[in-house]
Design an enzyme around this catalytic site. Structure first.
Site, short mmCIF file in Angstrom:
data_model
loop_
_atom_site.label_atom_id
_atom_site.label_comp_id
_atom_site.label_asym_id
_atom_site.label_seq_id
_atom_site.Cartn_x
_atom_site.Cartn_y
_atom_site.Cartn_z
N GLN A 172 0.65 -1.22 -0.02
CA GLN A 172 -0.19 0.09 -0.08
C GLN A 172 0.86 1.41 -0.02
O GLN A 172 1.74 1.13 1.15
CB GLN A 172 -1.41 -0.10 1.09
CG GLN A 172 -0.06 -0.20 2.74
CD GLN A 172 -1.63 -0.29 3.65
OE1 GLN A 172 -2.69 0.43 3.57
NE2 GLN A 172 -1.28 -0.97 4.66
N HIS A 194 -2.56 -0.04 -3.88
CA HIS A 194 -3.40 0.54 -2.97
C HIS A 194 -3.73 1.18 -3.49
O HIS A 194 -5.73 1.82 -3.64
CB HIS A 194 -3.53 0.06 -1.72
CG HIS A 194 -4.32 0.59 -0.78
ND1 HIS A 194 -5.35 1.80 -0.11
CD2 HIS A 194 -5.11 0.14 0.85
CE1 HIS A 194 -5.87 2.03 0.10
NE2 HIS A 194 -6.52 1.23 0.84
N ASP A 236 -7.91 0.74 -3.90
CA ASP A 236 -8.70 0.99 -2.98
C ASP A 236 -9.46 2.25 -3.04
O ASP A 236 -8.91 3.31 -3.57
CB ASP A 236 -8.51 0.87 -1.78
CG ASP A 236 -9.28 1.21 -0.72
OD1 ASP A 236 -10.61 1.08 -1.06
OD2 ASP A 236 -9.36 0.39 0.26
N GLU A 273 -11.55 -2.17 -4.77
CA GLU A 273 -11.85 -2.33 -3.59
C GLU A 273 -12.79 -0.74 -3.54
O GLU A 273 -12.56 -0.07 -3.70
CB GLU A 273 -10.97 -2.10 -2.67
CG GLU A 273 -11.03 -2.29 -1.44
CD GLU A 273 -9.93 -2.80 -0.81
OE1 GLU A 273 -10.03 -2.92 1.05
OE2 GLU A 273 -8.67 -2.98 -1.43
N ASP A 307 -15.23 -4.15 0.85
CA ASP A 307 -14.47 -3.63 1.87
C ASP A 307 -15.39 -3.06 2.70
O ASP A 307 -15.66 -2.64 3.97
CB ASP A 307 -13.39 -2.57 1.72
CG ASP A 307 -12.57 -1.96 2.51
OD1 ASP A 307 -13.00 -2.14 4.06
OD2 ASP A 307 -11.39 -1.19 2.28
N GLN A 329 -12.39 -7.87 1.81
CA GLN A 329 -10.86 -7.75 2.36
C GLN A 329 -11.40 -8.59 3.92
O GLN A 329 -12.92 -8.56 4.39
CB GLN A 329 -10.52 -6.99 2.36
CG GLN A 329 -9.81 -6.17 3.56
CD GLN A 329 -9.04 -5.01 3.78
OE1 GLN A 329 -8.34 -4.93 4.71
NE2 GLN A 329 -9.74 -4.30 3.14
N LYS A 331 -10.93 -7.59 7.37
CA LYS A 331 -9.85 -6.77 7.80
C LYS A 331 -9.66 -6.85 9.05
O LYS A 331 -10.33 -7.24 10.68
CB LYS A 331 -10.68 -5.20 8.19
CG LYS A 331 -10.91 -5.11 7.19
CD LYS A 331 -11.12 -3.72 6.97
CE LYS A 331 -13.09 -3.34 7.24
NZ LYS A 331 -13.54 -3.74 6.12
N THR A 360 -5.15 -3.12 8.57
CA THR A 360 -4.90 -1.28 8.58
C THR A 360 -3.34 -1.18 8.89
O THR A 360 -2.43 -1.98 9.08
CB THR A 360 -5.78 -0.69 9.23
OG1 THR A 360 -5.64 0.34 9.27
CG2 THR A 360 -4.85 -1.89 10.82
N CYS A 361 -2.69 -0.26 7.91
CA CYS A 361 -1.91 0.72 7.91
C CYS A 361 -1.33 1.27 9.60
O CYS A 361 -0.60 1.27 10.32
CB CYS A 361 -1.68 1.71 7.23
SG CYS A 361 -3.23 3.24 7.70
#
Length: 425
Positions: A172, A194, A236, A273, A307, A329, A331, A360-361
């Site tokens: 990403q 991403h 995304d 996404e 998502d 996804q 998550k 997640t980042c």
């Protein structure tokens, strides 16, 4: 080996919490932050520092195993649990959670994780971040007690045969969608970038900006990628296609836009996404199904990724059962216990929906490494490089954890085979 103690320490996560609703409503960026007031409960700023709760589980041999409670960047949005505030939840981990788990056998990972999953405090189920972080530590404790890998513990709990090669990693880029993507090309990242297309400005009033970006991806990948490089593009769009086109999504105008994206990405596959955000799960599924049917009827080979409104295990089931996506996804922080992410991947088996083990980042190195074991144990279709938005660090963490684990499992299997030959002699 028994669990002898559980302790919790507030700390920082790998990125930030963002008020997605405020951003979608037009909050303007001011350097790295945003101007304006937050609109989602719990937020004091539209962008604020990501936080985690560091969990340490003690074993009776004196060792300490760690897990990190983490929540997604866009907490409180799309049906997710509210903003995670570690200071508030530390007493819960050291109190009711510890009371239930201390004294239990560390090797009983699945039973311990399921106990945690069902635990309620003052009539409320534990925040997903708590279940996520504590279960990571429980997984590590079981691996330590058994003298094996976290992958093997999960595979045993889930009834799977682990992957023997690293699962394709999805890089990403964050908003630095050109420089970070060029890094990915040089390293030959299999799924990318991403791109964080979360505003009309980034996609274009008619979608033209995104098309230009995809054309750049195709050209630059051929210039910078390794020999025989065949990337899969994954963008995304945070519902922005729905913003610029609106329903119905099987009409010619929308399908033609996806044709343009397919042509821009050729000869490489592309997946989109979160094409729209319908406001609730039922409507989201219906609109995703409508889009997929329109694309299939026109023979458009652009995959659609679920998502928004696909957060819990039950959500994953609903999207898969409806055939609403080519990929879902998963998550990881939103599913709670880490074993639930593995179960969600398994639910996709035998269907036409592939499992993207995401997250997640805004996680940590600890939670990201734990997720690498879920990916290996279930042989997911792809796994997210995390945490952070700098790309390199997250890619290193996830890829290296998988490679290290595969190498160790091969050594362990060779030793077992050697011991069996010696015993037969």
């Amino acid at each position: 080996m028994k669990l002898t103690g559980i302790h919790a320490t507030p700390g920082y996560a790998g990125f930030f919490f963002d008020d997605q609703r405020a951003i979608k409503q037009g909050a303007k960026q001011d350097g790295f932050t945003y101007e304006g007031e937050p609109v989602t409960d719990g937020f004091e700023e539209i962008r604020q520092a990501g936080e985690t709760l560091i969990v340490d589980i003690s074993l009776e041999d004196g060792s300490t195993i760690r897990g990190d409670c983490a929540a997604v960047q866009y907490s409180g949005a799309g049906g997710r649990d509210p903003l995670f505030q570690p200071e508030e939840y530390a007493p819960v981990v050291e109190g009711p959670v510890a009371d239930e788990l201390v004294g239990r056998d560390a090797t009983d990972f699945l039973a311990n994780a399921e106990l945690l999953e069902e635990l309620a405090v003052e009539g409320k189920r534990l925040h997903t971040a708590i279940r996520y972080g504590v279960s990571q530590a429980l997984l590590g404790a079981a691996a330590k007690a058994d003298g094996t890998t976290k992958t093997d513990v999960l595979a045993d709990a889930l009834g799977t045969d682990p992957a023997t090669e690293p699962v394709p990693v999805f890089g990403q880029s964050g908003d630095d969608r050109y420089t970070n993507t060029e890094k990915m090309f040089v390293k030959g990242v299999p799924v990318l970038p991403h791109a964080l297309i979360n505003s009309v400005e980034k996609i274009g009033e008619d979608g033209e900006t995104l098309v230009e970006y995809v054309e750049w991806l195709t050209q630059r990948s051929q210039e910078l990628g390794p020999d025989d490089y065949e990337p899969r593009f994954h963008i995304d769009v945070y519902g922005m296609i729905g913003e610029i086109f609106g329903p119905p999504y099987d009409r010619d105008e929308v399908v033609d836009y996806f044709v343009t994206l397919e042509e821009a990405a050729a000869p490489y596959p592309i997946q989109i996404e979160g094409p729209m955000d319908a406001g609730n799960r039922k409507a989201q599924i219906e609109e995703m199904v409508e889009l997929r049917e329109g694309l299939e009827a026109a023979d458009v080979a652009v995959d659609v990724v679920a998502d928004e409104w696909c957060n819990t295990f039950e959500d994953v089931q609903a999207f898969v059962d409806a055939g609403a996506a080519d990929l879902v996804q998963i998550k990881t922080p939103d599913l709670g216990g880490i074993h639930r992410s593995g179960q969600a991947v398994r639910y996709c088996e035998g269907t036409n929906t592939r499992a993207y083990l995401g997250g997640t980042c805004n996680e940590t190195a600890t939670s990201s490494r734990a997720c690498a074991h879920v990916a290996l144990a279930t042989d997911a279709a792809q796994v997210l490089a995390k945490p952070g938005m700098g790309f390199d660090e997250g890619y290193m963490i996830v890829e290296n954890e998988m490679r290290r684990t595969i190498a160790r499992r091969k050594r362990d299997q060779q030793l077992t085979a050697s011991d069996e030959v010696t015993a037969d002699d």
